[in-house]
Design a protein around this motif. Structure first.
Motif, PDB file in Angstrom:
ATOM      1  N   LYS A  13       5.126  -6.479   4.048  1.00  0.00           N
ATOM      2  CA  LYS A  13       5.850  -6.804   2.822  1.00  0.00           C
ATOM      3  C   LYS A  13       5.010  -6.464   1.595  1.00  0.00           C
ATOM      4  N   ILE A  14       5.652  -5.915   0.591  1.00  0.00           N
ATOM      5  CA  ILE A  14       5.005  -5.655  -0.698  1.00  0.00           C
ATOM      6  C   ILE A  14       4.995  -6.966  -1.478  1.00  0.00           C
ATOM      7  N   THR A  15       3.800  -7.459  -1.789  1.00  0.00           N
ATOM      8  CA  THR A  15       3.702  -8.736  -2.503  1.00  0.00           C
ATOM      9  C   THR A  15       3.540  -8.567  -4.008  1.00  0.00           C
ATOM     10  N   ALA A  30       1.022  -7.164   2.408  1.00  0.00           N
ATOM     11  CA  ALA A  30       0.619  -8.257   3.295  1.00  0.00           C
ATOM     12  C   ALA A  30      -0.074  -7.680   4.518  1.00  0.00           C
ATOM     13  N   TYR A  31      -1.272  -8.201   4.809  1.00  0.00           N
ATOM     14  CA  TYR A  31      -2.018  -7.717   5.975  1.00  0.00           C
ATOM     15  C   TYR A  31      -3.057  -8.746   6.382  1.00  0.00           C
ATOM     16  N   THR A  62      -4.129  -9.723   2.169  1.00  0.00           N
ATOM     17  CA  THR A  62      -3.507  -8.535   1.570  1.00  0.00           C
ATOM     18  C   THR A  62      -4.485  -7.362   1.574  1.00  0.00           C
ATOM     19  N   VAL A  63      -3.926  -6.173   1.475  1.00  0.00           N
ATOM     20  CA  VAL A  63      -4.707  -4.972   1.162  1.00  0.00           C
ATOM     21  C   VAL A  63      -3.978  -4.231   0.048  1.00  0.00           C
ATOM     22  N   GLY A  83       8.909  -7.552  -2.782  1.00  0.00           N
ATOM     23  CA  GLY A  83       9.921  -8.151  -1.923  1.00  0.00           C
ATOM     24  C   GLY A  83      10.416  -7.214  -0.854  1.00  0.00           C
ATOM     25  N   ASP A  84      10.284  -5.918  -1.083  1.00  0.00           N
ATOM     26  CA  ASP A  84      10.621  -4.945  -0.060  1.00  0.00           C
ATOM     27  C   ASP A  84       9.444  -4.775   0.894  1.00  0.00           C
TER      28      ASP A  84
END
Length: 265
Positions: A13-15, A30-31, A62-63, A83-84
Motif C-alpha cells: 500500500k502507498i502510505t 508499506a513494507y 515503510t520504504v 491509499g492505492d
C-alpha cells in the motif's frame, strides 16, 4: 516440496506521496523486513510491466521509492496515489553497509537522482553524527528546479557538511554552480588516506569524481560505487545486467571500487 515463483510480487500500500519535481515523486510504501540503502525493488503494475527502483528511505514499516516519470511503467505509477497499492518484489542486490563507514571521515558525492540510493546513508549519519569523524555530502543537480529532497536538506545541514551545486542557475538562485568535481579539493578531509568515499551518479560524473578523489589521496579500497543504472530482473535470470561473469543485480549494485573498476560496459 513447494515450488515458488521468484517473479511473483506482493501487494504494498502507498502510505504517502511526496512531490519533488514535476517528474519525480517519492512513494512511501508499506513494507516489513530488512533492507539496506542501495538495494532495490521491482515495482510492477499488471498489463504495464515492471521497473527496478532504488530504495531512497527506510522507515518503521515503510520504504521510500523515488520514481522518475520517464516510461510506460513509471507513467502509470504516477496515476496511483495514497491509499492505492503497487506490486513489489525484493529487496534485491547488496546495499551499502553502514558499518563500513562508522568511525570514518566520509565524503559522499552524488549526481542528480544518484542521491536517491544513498539517501539512507545521509539520513543515518545526519541523525547519528557521533558515529563518524566527519560527513560531507557533495551533490549536483542540473538546475534549482531539479533539486530532490529539499526538506531533507534543511534537516541534514544541521548536523553534516552539505555542498549543493547546480549546472544551470536560474534567476534568484544564490547557491553554488558548476560541476561537483571542482569542489572536491576544497573539502576539509583531515586524513584522506583513511577517509571513505561513496560515489553515485551518471557514468561520466562518477569517472571524473573518482579521478579527483584519487588526486586528493583517497585509496581505491576506501571507495564504494553503485552501478544502479544496470539493474534489471533482480534475480540473475534475464542476463541484461551481466558484465563478464558479474551479475549487477545479484553481486551489486553496490561495489567496492577495487571490484567495481573492472565492471566496464
Amino acid at each position: 516440496m513447494t515450488v515458488t515463483n521468484p517473479y511473483t510480487p506482493f501487494l504494498s500500500k502507498i502510505t504517502e506521496v511526496i512531490k519533488h519535481t514535476e517528474i519525480e515523486y517519492t512513494f512511501r510504501m508499506a513494507y516489513q523486513g530488512d533492507v539496506l540503502p542501495g538495494q532495490f525493488f521491482e515495482v510492477s503494475l499488471p498489463k504495464f510491466g515492471e521497473a527496478p527502483i532504488s530504495v531512497s528511505g527506510i522507515g518503521d514499516g515503510t520504504v521510500d521509492l523515488t520514481i522518475r516519470k520517464v516510461g510506460k511503467v513509471t507513467n502509470e505509477i504516477f496515476e496511483n496515489y495514497v491509499g492505492d497499492s503497487l506490486f513489489l518484489r525484493g529487496p534485491y542486490g547488496n546495499g551499502f553497509d553502514i558499518d563500513n563507514y562508522k568511525g570514518k571521515e566520509i565524503l559522499l558525492v552524488a549526481g542528480g537522482t544518484g542521491l536517491s540510493p544513498v539517501k539512507g546513508i545521509v539520513d543515518y549519519f545526519s541523525a547519528h553524527p557521533e558515529d563518524c569523524q566527519g560527513f560531507t555530502l557533495l551533490v549536483g543537480f542540473k538546475s534549482p528546479k531539479d533539486v530532490l529532497f529539499k526538506k531533507d536538506f534543511e534537516k541534514w545541514e544541521k548536523n553534516i557538511n552539505v555542498i549543493m551545486t547546480v549546472d544551470t542557475p536560474e534567476d534568484g538562485y544564490c547557491g553554488k554552480c558548476g560541476l561537483v568535481t571542482q569542489y572536491i579539493p576544497e573539502i576539509p578531509i583531515n586524513h584522506s588516506d583513511h577517509a571513505v568515499g561513496i560515489v553515485v551518479g551518471p557514468p561520466m560524473m562518477m569517472k571524473c569524481t573518482l579521478t579527483e578523489l584519487f588526486n586528493v589521496g583517497f585509496k581505491e579500497e576506501n571507495i564504494w560505487i553503485s552501478q544502479e543504472r544496470k539493474m534489471c530482473c533482480g534475480i540473475g535470470k534475464c542476463g541484461h545486467c551481466k558484465i563478464d561473469d558479474t551479475y549487477i543485480c545479484l553481486d551489486g549494485p553496490v561495489f567496492n571500487y577495487t571490484k567495481g573498476k573492472f565492471l566496464k560496459d
